[in-house]
Enzyme design. Structure first.
Site, mmCIF file in Angstrom:
data_model
loop_
_atom_site.group_PDB
_atom_site.id
_atom_site.type_symbol
_atom_site.label_atom_id
_atom_site.label_comp_id
_atom_site.label_asym_id
_atom_site.label_seq_id
_atom_site.Cartn_x
_atom_site.Cartn_y
_atom_site.Cartn_z
ATOM 1 N N CYS A 224 13.948 0.546 42.588
ATOM 2 C CA CYS A 224 14.768 0.036 43.678
ATOM 3 C C CYS A 224 16.017 -0.554 43.038
ATOM 4 O O CYS A 224 15.934 -1.303 42.069
ATOM 5 C CB CYS A 224 14.004 -1.040 44.445
ATOM 6 S SG CYS A 224 15.066 -2.146 45.387
ATOM 7 N N LEU B 21 -30.823 13.098 21.085
ATOM 8 C CA LEU B 21 -31.550 11.848 21.304
ATOM 9 C C LEU B 21 -32.203 11.839 22.674
ATOM 10 O O LEU B 21 -31.614 12.296 23.647
ATOM 11 C CB LEU B 21 -30.557 10.676 21.280
ATOM 12 C CG LEU B 21 -30.166 10.055 19.955
ATOM 13 C CD1 LEU B 21 -29.120 8.980 20.190
ATOM 14 C CD2 LEU B 21 -31.372 9.457 19.273
ATOM 15 N N LYS C 145 -28.757 4.270 28.058
ATOM 16 C CA LYS C 145 -27.409 4.484 28.609
ATOM 17 C C LYS C 145 -26.968 3.331 29.497
ATOM 18 O O LYS C 145 -27.772 2.717 30.187
ATOM 19 C CB LYS C 145 -27.416 5.773 29.450
ATOM 20 C CG LYS C 145 -27.604 7.045 28.640
ATOM 21 C CD LYS C 145 -26.289 7.470 28.031
ATOM 22 C CE LYS C 145 -26.349 8.881 27.462
ATOM 23 N NZ LYS C 145 -26.232 9.932 28.433
ATOM 24 N N CYS D 236 12.664 -3.405 50.704
ATOM 25 C CA CYS D 236 13.964 -3.871 51.196
ATOM 26 C C CYS D 236 14.811 -2.757 51.805
ATOM 27 O O CYS D 236 15.884 -3.017 52.346
ATOM 28 C CB CYS D 236 14.745 -4.573 50.083
ATOM 29 S SG CYS D 236 15.380 -3.460 48.824
ATOM 30 N N TYR E 173 0.844 -1.197 0.000
ATOM 31 C CA TYR E 173 0.000 0.000 0.000
ATOM 32 C C TYR E 173 0.884 1.254 0.000
ATOM 33 O O TYR E 173 0.679 2.184 -0.785
ATOM 34 C CB TYR E 173 -0.914 -0.010 1.230
ATOM 35 C CG TYR E 173 -1.812 1.196 1.346
ATOM 36 C CD1 TYR E 173 -3.051 1.229 0.717
ATOM 37 C CD2 TYR E 173 -1.408 2.305 2.078
ATOM 38 C CE1 TYR E 173 -3.861 2.340 0.810
ATOM 39 C CE2 TYR E 173 -2.212 3.424 2.177
ATOM 40 C CZ TYR E 173 -3.444 3.444 1.548
ATOM 41 O OH TYR E 173 -4.245 4.550 1.638
ATOM 42 N N CYS F 86 16.278 -7.733 46.509
ATOM 43 C CA CYS F 86 15.051 -7.136 47.067
ATOM 44 C C CYS F 86 13.959 -8.200 47.028
ATOM 45 O O CYS F 86 13.686 -8.804 45.996
ATOM 46 C CB CYS F 86 14.635 -5.913 46.256
ATOM 47 S SG CYS F 86 12.981 -5.313 46.655
ATOM 48 N N ARG G 153 -21.330 19.312 15.007
ATOM 49 C CA ARG G 153 -22.753 19.482 15.262
ATOM 50 C C ARG G 153 -23.048 20.897 15.782
ATOM 51 O O ARG G 153 -24.062 21.487 15.445
ATOM 52 C CB ARG G 153 -23.197 18.432 16.290
ATOM 53 C CG ARG G 153 -24.632 18.567 16.715
ATOM 54 C CD ARG G 153 -25.014 17.368 17.573
ATOM 55 N NE ARG G 153 -26.400 17.458 17.987
ATOM 56 C CZ ARG G 153 -26.810 18.060 19.103
ATOM 57 N NH1 ARG G 153 -25.935 18.636 19.901
ATOM 58 N NH2 ARG G 153 -28.083 18.104 19.406
ATOM 59 N N LYS H 292 -33.267 2.670 16.966
ATOM 60 C CA LYS H 292 -33.979 3.512 16.007
ATOM 61 C C LYS H 292 -35.031 2.661 15.306
ATOM 62 O O LYS H 292 -34.714 1.542 14.869
ATOM 63 C CB LYS H 292 -33.008 4.059 14.948
ATOM 64 C CG LYS H 292 -31.892 4.893 15.526
ATOM 65 C CD LYS H 292 -30.812 5.199 14.505
ATOM 66 C CE LYS H 292 -29.663 5.935 15.194
ATOM 67 N NZ LYS H 292 -28.454 6.019 14.372
ATOM 68 N N LYS I 163 -23.815 3.306 21.289
ATOM 69 C CA LYS I 163 -23.731 4.767 21.337
ATOM 70 C C LYS I 163 -22.278 5.110 21.592
ATOM 71 O O LYS I 163 -21.760 4.935 22.688
ATOM 72 C CB LYS I 163 -24.621 5.320 22.439
ATOM 73 C CG LYS I 163 -24.652 6.842 22.473
ATOM 74 C CD LYS I 163 -25.826 7.317 23.295
ATOM 75 C CE LYS I 163 -25.874 8.790 23.633
ATOM 76 N NZ LYS I 163 -25.000 9.704 22.984
HETATM 77 S S1 IVH Z 1 -28.179 8.996 15.936
HETATM 78 C C1 IVH Z 1 -31.543 11.616 15.516
HETATM 79 N N1 IVH Z 1 -26.617 7.014 16.499
HETATM 80 O O1 IVH Z 1 -25.325 10.758 20.442
HETATM 81 C C2 IVH Z 1 -30.370 10.803 15.553
HETATM 82 N N2 IVH Z 1 -26.213 9.120 17.526
HETATM 83 O O2 IVH Z 1 -27.287 12.010 22.131
HETATM 84 C C3 IVH Z 1 -29.267 11.378 16.347
HETATM 85 N N3 IVH Z 1 -24.282 9.181 19.002
HETATM 86 O O3 IVH Z 1 -25.502 13.757 18.638
HETATM 87 C C4 IVH Z 1 -28.008 10.699 16.208
HETATM 88 N N4 IVH Z 1 -23.682 7.080 18.719
HETATM 89 O O4 IVH Z 1 -23.289 12.446 18.655
HETATM 90 C C5 IVH Z 1 -26.899 8.309 16.714
HETATM 91 N N5 IVH Z 1 -25.257 5.169 16.904
HETATM 92 C C6 IVH Z 1 -25.543 6.464 17.114
HETATM 93 C C7 IVH Z 1 -24.778 7.290 17.966
HETATM 94 C C8 IVH Z 1 -25.159 8.620 18.154
HETATM 95 C C9 IVH Z 1 -23.401 8.224 19.327
HETATM 96 C C10 IVH Z 1 -24.263 10.551 19.546
HETATM 97 C C11 IVH Z 1 -24.414 11.624 18.494
HETATM 98 C C12 IVH Z 1 -25.634 12.399 18.873
HETATM 99 C C13 IVH Z 1 -25.766 12.080 20.319
HETATM 100 C C14 IVH Z 1 -27.189 12.212 20.757
#
Ligand code: IVH
Length: 670
Positions: A429, A85, A317, A414, A38, A435, A139, A293, A118
């Site tokens: 040491c 989210l 979370k 020691c 590469y 030791c 963002r 989602k 996430k």
């Molecule tokens: S979807 C409407 N997917 O979490 C959809 N976000 O709390 C919004 N994030 O701003 C984003 N992993 O920075 C999505 N698999 C994932 C994600 C993700 C991390 C972050 C992202 C977003 C924040 C929202």
């Protein structure tokens, strides 16, 4: 001067090849050519562009770092806002989310959700026009972000040009830029060595790296991106399921989450959540939860938004891996090489479900950097690995009677003098094997599973034997008498017999294990294997010069010097002689290039083997040149599946990796 069509074609062919191999490497984790090949292609393109500067274009793979740092960040107004989210904190809230979705859609059927980790990074938007990356943005507040085009261009897994022939006239891909844990630790290790400020976590490191005016700095930071959504799309019709959109995006050359899945209903979501929670500490990046989602895009559209968040998605979370607690004191532990490591003892606290009562502080400089005092309230973190560490001190909470932590002037075990290594931050040491702490660690290492593998000789027993004065060095192990052993606390006649049998059995070893067991500084398993393969015998290794040692793959001047110094010391030579006299021995391997039949091949061992342990299978494979890895990827050549093989076997099948059973392995090993 005009450029001939042949040269132009050569240039575009090279670019196409490089982009193709980039995609194989980053997107599919399945490189077809070695790195050196590469690099050669890239160099050829660079040379060509140098000779014909008119050929250079911004989407050429040579143009990742622009010529000049920018003066300030421009603003980018997002044509479609970048949303946040909603959260679900537990199963109840998740069930509530799912119920609201079902009600709004007016359906009794289980909803299909696309599930992803996430990632703990930063949301970024990439704009491609006619397949060429024209802009990258943060963002920001969701409406307006910062223009970071110059920096996203340096991220190797982000294509400057989309793959394939047909792409939308306009495509905005959104995703998360993050720093893989390995890269983060390396970056901090370098900073620590130079006495620079450390990053508190991979997220901060990623954020700091993207907010550089000079892309040459960003280019040195190990960043990556995983795509998880779209913004504007023009001139293409996109699939009507989110999971298919992701695969379409992958086909264009962007990385999508390898952990993605489509799950059904709350039950499917919870199973996914629990699976990822279990995997959390083995993933190569930090995640702070999972995202669900609604998979069907029509359903998503029907659901719409509330304030700034979609009704069709939720983040579930994980429990926090950071907690605060009080520092009760610092103990300095002495390691195998004499290095003093400060270990904090903490008021016990539960972090992510595990009770933590001590944490590592790396070295004295870390204590100075963090300015920790005995009595401080500290933030501790468990991440990636299992050893918790102190992240920072809570400044407002220092009690009046807090005590500053001083470096001991003598070895806490020691009493010998300690010295600070030149240039380094490590304090040692000076007493070596006289030791007691170093002696214990050296013997523990000698007996350990990947070294001499002396079954039943655990850490506690080694400490007991050293404390009782029964052994001073590894060679003494082999002259232990049964009555000496059985007189020890918690040691019966039976265990004494077993240990003596295990010691006897361990004498039959391999040269690589023996070298590794000696515990030469910075000579780990891989280096020991290289030494054994290169020299084929102990005598040659003992007599090797620094120059000769540096011919061995992976051995540099420092390790070479460590090896020569080790074999210069009379007491080390005496221990080795005694080990050989008591009968430690290994099969003289006939090591020639031809016998390295598995060189370049990667194996993964999974499940229970019937006729050998996985460790022994690994030894045999490595001795024949194979690499044995812990996880399956498309780079894996063989997966050896024993009884009760689980997820690794599944992954191998999914990736189409060759699976063999134990019998076939035995045949291959001859
Ligand atoms: S979807 C409407 N997917 O979490 C959809 N976000 O709390 C919004 N994030 O701003 C984003 N992993 O920075 C999505 N698999 C994932 C994600 C993700 C991390 C972050 C992202 C977003 C924040 C929202």
């Amino acid at each position: 001067m005009s450029i001939s069509p042949e040269i132009k074609k050569k240039c575009s062919d090279l670019r196409e090849q490089i982009n193709h191999h980039n995609t194989l490497y980053y997107v599919y984790d399945a490189p077809e050519i070695p790195d050196s090949e590469y690099d050669r292609l890239l160099r050829e393109l660079q040379d060509l562009e140098k000779a014909y500067p008119q050929l250079v274009s911004p989407d050429s793979p040579t143009q990742r770092v622009g010529a000049q740092p920018i003066k300030e960040f421009g603003e980018v107004v997002h044509a479609l806002p970048m949303l946040s989210l909603g959260n679900s904190l537990n199963e109840e809230e998740l069930a509530g989310f799912d119920r609201r979705v079902s009600e709004r859609l007016g359906t009794d059927d289980d909803i299909l959700y696309a599930a992803e980790p996430k990632l703990d990074g930063l949301a970024v938007s990439l704009m491609y026009e006619n397949g060429v990356l024209v802009r990258g943005a943060t963002r920001g507040d969701g409406t307006t972000g910062e223009d970071i085009t110059h920096n996203v261009r340096t991220i190797p897994s982000i294509p400057l040009k989309l793959q394939g022939k047909r792409f939308p006239s306009k495509l905005e891909v959104r995703g998360e830029v993050y720093m893989p844990l390995k890269g983060f630790e390396k970056l901090n290790e370098q900073a620590r060595k130079k006495g620079e400020k450390l990053f508190a976590n991979p997220r901060n490191a990623a954020a700091g790296s993207l907010r550089q005016l000079d892309p040459a700095i960003t280019a040195l930071r190990p960043l990556a991106m995983i795509s998880c959504g779209l913004g504007i799309v023009e001139g293409a019709s996109v699939p009507d399921e989110y999971s298919e959109i992701l695969e379409w995006v992958q086909g264009l050359g962007l990385v999508i989450s390898p952990e993605r899945a489509v799950v059904k209903g709350v039950k499917g979501c919870m199973e996914y959540y629990n699976r990822l929670l279990e995997q959390r500490n083995t993933l190569p990046y930090e995640i702070d939860g999972v995202v669900f989602k609604v998979n069907n895009i029509q359903q998503q559209q029907k659901l719409g938004f509330v304030s700034r968040a979609p009704r069709w998605a939720t983040a579930h979370k994980f429990p926090a891996q950071e907690e605060t607690t009080r520092l009760l004191g610092i103990e300095f532990q002495v390691g195998r090489t004499g290095a003093l490591t400060p270990v904090a003892s903490l008021e016990p606290v539960s972090v992510g479900g595990v009770t933590v009562s001590s944490a590592t502080l790396h070295n004295m400089d870390e204590i100075i950097r963090l300015d920790v005092h005995k009595g401080d309230t500290v933030i501790i973190k468990r991440a990636g690995d299992v050893i918790p560490k102190i992240v920072s001190v809570v400044p407002g909470k220092r009690p009046k009677n807090a005590v500053k932590i001083e470096l001991p002037e003598e070895c806490p075990v020691c009493g010998s003098a300690v010295f600070k290594e030149e240039g380094g931050v490590i304090v040692r040491c000076a007493a070596g094997l006289s030791c007691k702490a170093q002696r214990k660690e050296a013997i523990k290492h000698f007996a350990s599973r990947r070294a001499m593998d002396i079954e039943g000789l655990g850490d506690k027993l080694v400490e007991q034997l050293v404390d009782e004065g029964l052994i001073y060095n590894p060679a003494d192990l082999f002259i232990l008498q049964k009555d000496e052993l059985s007189s020890l606390e918690r040691m019966g006649e039976k265990s004494a017999d077993n240990l003596i049998a295990a010691l006897e059995k361990s004498k039959n070893t391999s040269l690589a294990r023996f070298i590794y067991a000696l515990g030469i500084r910075e000579v780990g398993e891989a280096t020991s294997q290289s030494l054994a393969s290169y020299y084929g015998g102990l005598r040659k290794i003992k007599d090797a010069s620094i120059e000769s040692l540096q011919q061995v793959p992976d051995i540099g001047p420092i390790v070479a010097e460590n090896i020569v110094n080790f074999f210069k010391q009379a007491d080390n030579l005496e221990v080795i002689d005694r080990l050989l006299i008591v009968g430690v021995d290994w099969l003289q391997q006939e090591i020639s290039r031809q016998s390295m039949v598995f060189s370049g091949k990667t194996f993964v061992l999974t499940g229970t083997l019937e006729h050998m342990t996985r460790d022994h299978a690994k030894d045999r494979l490595v001795a024949l040149g194979a690499k044995v890895s812990g996880s399956v990827s498309s780079k894996t050549n063989y997966v050896v599946a024993g009884e009760k093989a689980g997820s690794k076997l599944e992954k191998a099948k999914k990736l189409g990796v060759k699976v063999i059973n134990e019998q076939e392995l035995i045949k291959m090993l001859g």
